[in-house]
Design a protein around this motif. Structure first.
Motif, short mmCIF file in Angstrom:
data_model
loop_
_atom_site.label_atom_id
_atom_site.label_comp_id
_atom_site.label_asym_id
_atom_site.label_seq_id
_atom_site.Cartn_x
_atom_site.Cartn_y
_atom_site.Cartn_z
N LEU A 1 0.18 1.02 -11.50
CA LEU A 1 0.63 0.79 -9.90
C LEU A 1 2.04 0.13 -10.04
O LEU A 1 3.07 0.45 -9.32
N ALA A 2 2.00 -0.95 -10.83
CA ALA A 2 3.18 -1.93 -10.74
C ALA A 2 4.39 -1.42 -11.18
O ALA A 2 5.57 -1.21 -10.70
N ALA A 33 9.98 3.04 -8.12
CA ALA A 33 10.32 3.80 -6.92
C ALA A 33 11.39 3.07 -6.07
O ALA A 33 12.24 3.69 -5.46
N VAL A 34 11.28 1.68 -6.28
CA VAL A 34 12.41 1.04 -5.28
C VAL A 34 13.35 0.43 -5.84
O VAL A 34 14.25 -0.46 -5.43
N MET A 35 13.70 0.65 -7.29
CA MET A 35 14.73 0.17 -8.08
C MET A 35 16.25 0.68 -7.21
O MET A 35 16.03 1.92 -7.11
N PRO A 36 17.00 0.09 -6.98
CA PRO A 36 18.19 0.53 -6.44
C PRO A 36 19.23 1.52 -7.34
O PRO A 36 18.89 1.38 -8.34
N GLU A 37 19.81 2.08 -6.62
CA GLU A 37 20.70 3.01 -7.43
C GLU A 37 21.58 2.44 -8.42
O GLU A 37 21.98 1.24 -8.03
N GLY A 38 22.14 2.93 -9.36
CA GLY A 38 22.73 2.32 -10.43
C GLY A 38 22.18 1.84 -11.57
O GLY A 38 22.54 1.05 -12.40
N TYR A 39 20.59 1.87 -11.44
CA TYR A 39 19.80 1.18 -12.64
C TYR A 39 19.09 2.14 -13.05
O TYR A 39 18.87 3.26 -12.47
N ARG A 40 18.79 2.05 -14.46
CA ARG A 40 17.89 2.99 -15.16
C ARG A 40 16.58 2.25 -15.59
O ARG A 40 16.75 1.23 -16.16
N VAL A 41 15.48 2.78 -15.12
CA VAL A 41 14.05 2.36 -15.54
C VAL A 41 13.29 3.17 -16.56
O VAL A 41 13.33 4.42 -16.04
N LYS A 71 0.88 -1.12 -0.06
CA LYS A 71 0.13 0.04 0.03
C LYS A 71 0.84 1.17 -0.04
O LYS A 71 0.74 2.26 -0.60
N LYS A 72 1.96 1.24 0.97
CA LYS A 72 2.83 2.24 0.77
C LYS A 72 4.02 1.85 -0.32
O LYS A 72 4.73 1.23 0.05
N ILE A 73 4.02 2.48 -1.65
CA ILE A 73 4.83 2.18 -2.32
C ILE A 73 6.38 1.98 -2.19
O ILE A 73 6.91 0.97 -2.48
N GLU A 74 6.75 3.02 -1.46
CA GLU A 74 8.09 2.83 -0.95
C GLU A 74 8.67 1.60 -0.16
O GLU A 74 9.98 1.55 0.07
N GLU A 75 7.49 0.97 0.52
CA GLU A 75 7.92 -0.37 1.10
C GLU A 75 7.88 -1.45 0.50
O GLU A 75 8.23 -2.58 0.97
N SER A 76 7.48 -1.57 -0.92
CA SER A 76 7.50 -2.51 -1.81
C SER A 76 8.89 -3.21 -2.12
O SER A 76 9.99 -2.45 -1.94
N LYS A 77 8.76 -4.34 -2.39
CA LYS A 77 9.86 -4.90 -2.93
C LYS A 77 9.95 -5.37 -4.61
O LYS A 77 9.00 -5.35 -5.03
#
Length: 323
Positions: A275-276, A282-290, A239-245
């Motif tokens: 939403l996906a 939002a949660v992709m680690p630094e160093g990746y481009r989306v 629900k909180k997007i920043e908590e997603s994996k």
């Protein structure tokens, strides 16, 4: 020059790298997924379960002391001074090792005597014959029958070529969907590149992956030179997007292909797909481009392919995710 007795050295060696970075260099710590971390400076250095490994250099260890010496180039005394001077570092917390999960035993259904119904169904969805032939030859698709009902079996493999994922899609009007017993979504249906490609194209389901490959063919692009990956169904963020994996299929693919740094999202043009895509970005680690590149027309990649080919869209108003 400071002197450290054996007890001081042993105490320093007890400080694991995750504890050290969390306490002393939190800006350097990047969460990858689950209990896996990397560092901002070295994204191929992974920290998990009390160990660390710098994959690009082929070195690893357990303690922060090892890390300061092997990675940062400190002398032993400099590393000891750094750790001993951090009085605020709490003693390492030893978490019981997780119970080792038994490997899942994938149960694939028996193949039908031929693939005629499956091939007719997928051709009706616009999938190119070259892609169908490749998937049949590599064991990624085949037809099964159960009580007279035909199904497409989509198979996913691990990096060693072992079948680890499987799902069924009915090819009759019944529209049956389902994962096979023992299926592991980490190894979802994929068409890996035949060369080292630094990008991966992400779709929701296997038919969308095959549809994207077909669109490449239509545009004169060699689809075999691109990494195409399925999420094996709809990805549900928190629900909180920043908590997603990150989706487990994407996490596994990036771990198995550390050279991949760009992710193209071709998810559905509906609420769940948007939403996906938002959560992954939002949660992709630094160093990746989306890059978010949904289909320009239709609900999903296969709809867009059908629009382009001028063929009917099957079940466009009631399409369910392949789970």
């Amino acid at each position: 020059m400071p002197f450290y007795d054996s007890e001081a050295i042993e105490r320093a060696r007890q400080v694991d790298l995750l504890t050290y970075l969390q306490t002393c260099e939190p800006q350097e710590l990047v969460h990858v997924s689950g209990n896996v971390y990397c560092t901002k400076t070295h994204d191929s250095l992974r920290i998990s379960n009390g160990k660390w490994c710098w994959f690009s250099r082929g070195i690893g260890g357990y303690s922060a002391l090892d890390y300061l010496i092997k990675v940062n180039g400190y002398s032993f005394l400099e590393a000891m001074e750094t750790i001993s001077g951090r009085a605020a570092i709490p003693p390492p917390s030893f978490v019981p090792a997780p119970k080792e999960e038994k490997p899942k035993n994938l149960l694939l259904p028996q193949a039908a005597p031929d693939n005629r119904a499956m091939m007719a169904y997928l051709k009706g969805r616009g999938i190119d014959q070259e892609i169908l032939d490749y998937c049949v030859q590599t064991g990624r698709i085949y037809e099964s029958r159960n009580k007279g009902h035909g199904n497409v079996v989509f198979v996913g493999f691990d990096k060693d070529g072992k079948a680890r994922f499987g799902c069924l899609r009915g090819i009759s009007e019944a529209r049956f969907h389902g994962d096979l017993s023992g299926s592991d979504k980490q190894f979802s249906f994929a068409l890996p590149a035949c060369v080292e490609n630094p990008a991966v194209h992400l779709c929701e389901c296997a038919i969308d992956v095959m549809s994207y490959a077909t669109l490449c063919r239509l545009d004169g692009i060699d689809w075999r030179r691109h990494n195409l990956l399925s999420l094996a169904g709809v990805y549900q963020p928190k629900k909180k997007i920043e908590e997603s994996k990150l989706p487990v299929a994407l996490t596994r693919f990036l771990e198995d292909h550390p050279h991949v740094k760009t992710i193209y999202l071709h998810l559905d043009n509906d609420t769940a797909g948007r939403l996906a895509a938002k959560a992954i970005m939002a949660v992709m680690p630094e160093g990746y481009r989306v890059e978010n590149k949904p289909p320009p027309r239709g609900k999903d990649v296969n709809d867009f392919l059908c629009h382009r080919l001028g063929i009917p869209i099957r079940g466009s108003h009631s399409k369910e995710p392949e789970r």
